[in-house]
Design an enzyme around this catalytic site. Structure first.
Site, mmCIF file in Angstrom:
data_model
loop_
_atom_site.group_PDB
_atom_site.id
_atom_site.type_symbol
_atom_site.label_atom_id
_atom_site.label_comp_id
_atom_site.label_asym_id
_atom_site.label_seq_id
_atom_site.Cartn_x
_atom_site.Cartn_y
_atom_site.Cartn_z
ATOM 1 N N LYS A 96 0.818 -1.221 0.000
ATOM 2 C CA LYS A 96 0.000 0.000 0.000
ATOM 3 C C LYS A 96 0.852 1.272 0.000
ATOM 4 O O LYS A 96 0.440 2.291 -0.536
ATOM 5 C CB LYS A 96 -0.931 0.007 1.218
ATOM 6 C CG LYS A 96 -1.941 -1.128 1.235
ATOM 7 C CD LYS A 96 -3.091 -0.902 0.287
ATOM 8 C CE LYS A 96 -4.112 -2.027 0.362
ATOM 9 N NZ LYS A 96 -5.163 -1.903 -0.665
ATOM 10 N N GLU A 118 -9.763 5.795 3.177
ATOM 11 C CA GLU A 118 -10.553 4.687 3.715
ATOM 12 C C GLU A 118 -9.588 3.536 3.970
ATOM 13 O O GLU A 118 -8.522 3.475 3.365
ATOM 14 C CB GLU A 118 -11.628 4.252 2.709
ATOM 15 C CG GLU A 118 -11.175 3.222 1.659
ATOM 16 C CD GLU A 118 -10.081 3.727 0.717
ATOM 17 O OE1 GLU A 118 -9.986 4.945 0.514
ATOM 18 O OE2 GLU A 118 -9.312 2.899 0.195
ATOM 19 N N SER A 384 1.723 -9.752 -0.740
ATOM 20 C CA SER A 384 1.355 -8.343 -0.637
ATOM 21 C C SER A 384 1.605 -7.727 0.735
ATOM 22 O O SER A 384 1.793 -6.520 0.847
ATOM 23 C CB SER A 384 -0.115 -8.164 -1.018
ATOM 24 O OG SER A 384 -0.936 -9.029 -0.248
HETATM 25 C C1 LIG Z 1 -1.639 -7.100 2.713
HETATM 26 C C2 LIG Z 1 -2.781 -6.779 1.819
HETATM 27 N N1 LIG Z 1 -2.900 -7.430 0.659
HETATM 28 C C3 LIG Z 1 -3.917 -7.184 -0.195
HETATM 29 C C4 LIG Z 1 -4.892 -6.258 0.110
HETATM 30 C C5 LIG Z 1 -6.006 -6.065 -0.848
HETATM 31 O O1 LIG Z 1 -5.977 -4.826 -1.496
HETATM 32 P P1 LIG Z 1 -5.644 -4.697 -3.024
HETATM 33 O O2 LIG Z 1 -6.560 -5.616 -3.757
HETATM 34 O O3 LIG Z 1 -5.910 -3.275 -3.339
HETATM 35 O O4 LIG Z 1 -4.214 -5.060 -3.228
HETATM 36 C C6 LIG Z 1 -4.813 -5.544 1.325
HETATM 37 C C7 LIG Z 1 -5.829 -4.542 1.667
HETATM 38 O O5 LIG Z 1 -5.872 -3.987 2.704
HETATM 39 C C8 LIG Z 1 -3.726 -5.813 2.193
HETATM 40 O O6 LIG Z 1 -3.588 -5.164 3.354
#
Ligand SMILES: Cc1ncc(COP(=O)(O)O)c(C=O)c1O
Length: 400
Positions: A96, A118, A384
């Site tokens: 993020k 948000e 992620s």
């Molecule tokens: C670690 C992590 N992965 C994935 C996501 C999913 O978001 P996005 O689809 O925008 O990557 C989030 C959302 O808060 C997250 O914290």
């Protein structure tokens, strides 16, 4: 149906659409803000000064490039070559921050001094609070009451970083409702406020802007994989999808490479047919949410269905318009992973690789139990985020 991807455009067009999805469906009151952004974002991003500051902060502050790690023991178990793109090692613990660094630099150049956001899992809220502290700007984060309870460590972090956290009390009291509150705030504060949206969602130009900031992920994968494997293109890129920002960044430089297969992983919650899920590509129909036309889980008369997932970052009733287009054209294969499958995959990564993943990322890891890859396949998975924020959920689930 197979699509000839050579003839398709998977990027946004000049009108703000990905195929039939996207656009800017906004109340009149928001028009000046969104239009100001639309007219300026590409210009600002192209400025040498902007690029220099963005790249420098990604390097020195975020800690990029994030490693591309060959997961040897996981690969042995599933008899294929698995690489993990370690976004979990970024400052603040997830992908993020790539986007919030970019957007705060845009906001500053637009003369904004109040930032709203948000958040679902709290990762985007933390990343926004972080860049606001870095730049000395006021920060207000909207978060569903349910998410505030299940992501308590991130709420504490946001407060320590100087942000005000405002609970969203309507609907399922999760991400969708927090987004509604943030939009309401923006309508009331049109001049001095920038809304940092945390995923590849929202009215044009947000999905494209967020995707561009996150595209650093696939930009790095290309040269890193070349170092590891002697080729830039993997056979598969895999990412979980809430709104779709880590996925959009992981796919971006591969969208028009026909030899790279794309896998998008959604949260099936208690099961796609259970009534408690967030599997938008299966259950969703075309609709409008938070300013864009996309696939959306809704009742026959068009009311948004409350989504559910154990993971606070994935329980969104829609997906970003790029992903709706990838689903509709068949460019991406969508897979749905249930809560228990994700939790087990998360624990497996701990035991096999010594890495505690975010529950969102665990959904992407769980595909190896469902799908067989060839031993020679190179599969890059976006890790992620890190699991620190989810420790309590893991503890309760596994009774550790
Ligand atoms: C670690 C992590 N992965 C994935 C996501 C999913 O978001 P996005 O689809 O925008 O990557 C989030 C959302 O808060 C997250 O914290």
């Amino acid at each position: 149906m197979t699509t000839n991807i050579n003839n398709m455009n998977y990027n946004v067009n000049e009108k703000g659409y990905y195929g039939e999805f996207g656009g800017a469906y906004i109340p009149e009151m928001l028009y000046p803000n969104v239009e100001e952004l639309r007219q300026n974002y590409l210009k600002i991003m192209a400025e040498p000064d902007f690029k220099k500051e963005f790249d420098q902060l990604l390097k020195d502050y975020v800690g990029r490039p994030s490693p591309l790690y060959f997961a040897k023991r996981l690969s042995e178990k599933y008899n294929t070559k698995i690489y993990l793109k370690r976004e979990d090692l970024n400052h603040t613990g997830a992908h993020k921050i790539n986007n919030t660094i970019g957007q705060i630099l845009v906001a500053k150049r637009l003369g904004k001094h109040r930032i709203i956001a948000e958040t679902g899992a709290g990762q985007h809220g933390v990343a926004t609070a972080t860049v606001c502290a870095l730049m000395g700007l006021e920060c207000i984060v909207y978060m569903g009451e349910v998410d505030i309870a299940r992501q308590a460590p991130n709420v504490a972090r946001m407060k320590m970083l100087g942000a005000t956290v405002v609970p969203a009390l309507s609907g399922s009291r999760t991400l969708k409702d927090a987004t509604n509150e943030a939009i309401r705030d923006w309508i009331n504060n049109p001049v001095d406020t920038h809304y940092i949206i945390g995923s590849a969602i929202g009215p044009h130009p947000y999905p494209d802007m967020v995707t561009r900031f996150q595209s650093v992920i696939s930009q790095e994968i290309k040269w890193q994989l070349k170092e590891h494997e002697g080729r830039e293109n993997p056979d598969y890129v895999v990412a979980c999808i809430g709104g779709g920002s880590n996925a959009a960044g992981t796919y971006y430089h591969y969208l028009h490479e026909p030899d790279v297969k794309i896998i998008a992983v959604e949260a099936a919650g208690l099961g796609v047919d259970s009534g408690e899920s967030a599997a938008t590509s299966v259950l969703g129909k075309e609709g409008i949410i938070h300013g864009c036309k996309t696939l959306l889980m809704q009742t026959p008369d068009g009311q948004i269905t409350e989504p559910y997932s154990i993971s606070a970052g994935l329980d969104y009733p829609g997906v970003g318009p790029m992903h709706a287009h990838l689903a509709k054209t068949g460019r991406a294969e969508f897979m749905s992973i249930k809560d228990d499958e994700a939790m087990n995959a998360g624990l497996e990564l701990c035991k096999l690789e010594g890495i505690i993943p975010a529950i969102e990322s665990s959904h992407a890891l769980a595909i190896f139990d469902q799908k067989t890859f060839k031993p020679t396949d190179v599969v890059v998975v976006s890790l992620s985020g890190r699991g620190d924020k989810d420790l309590q959920n893991y503890i309760e689930y596994f009774k550790i």
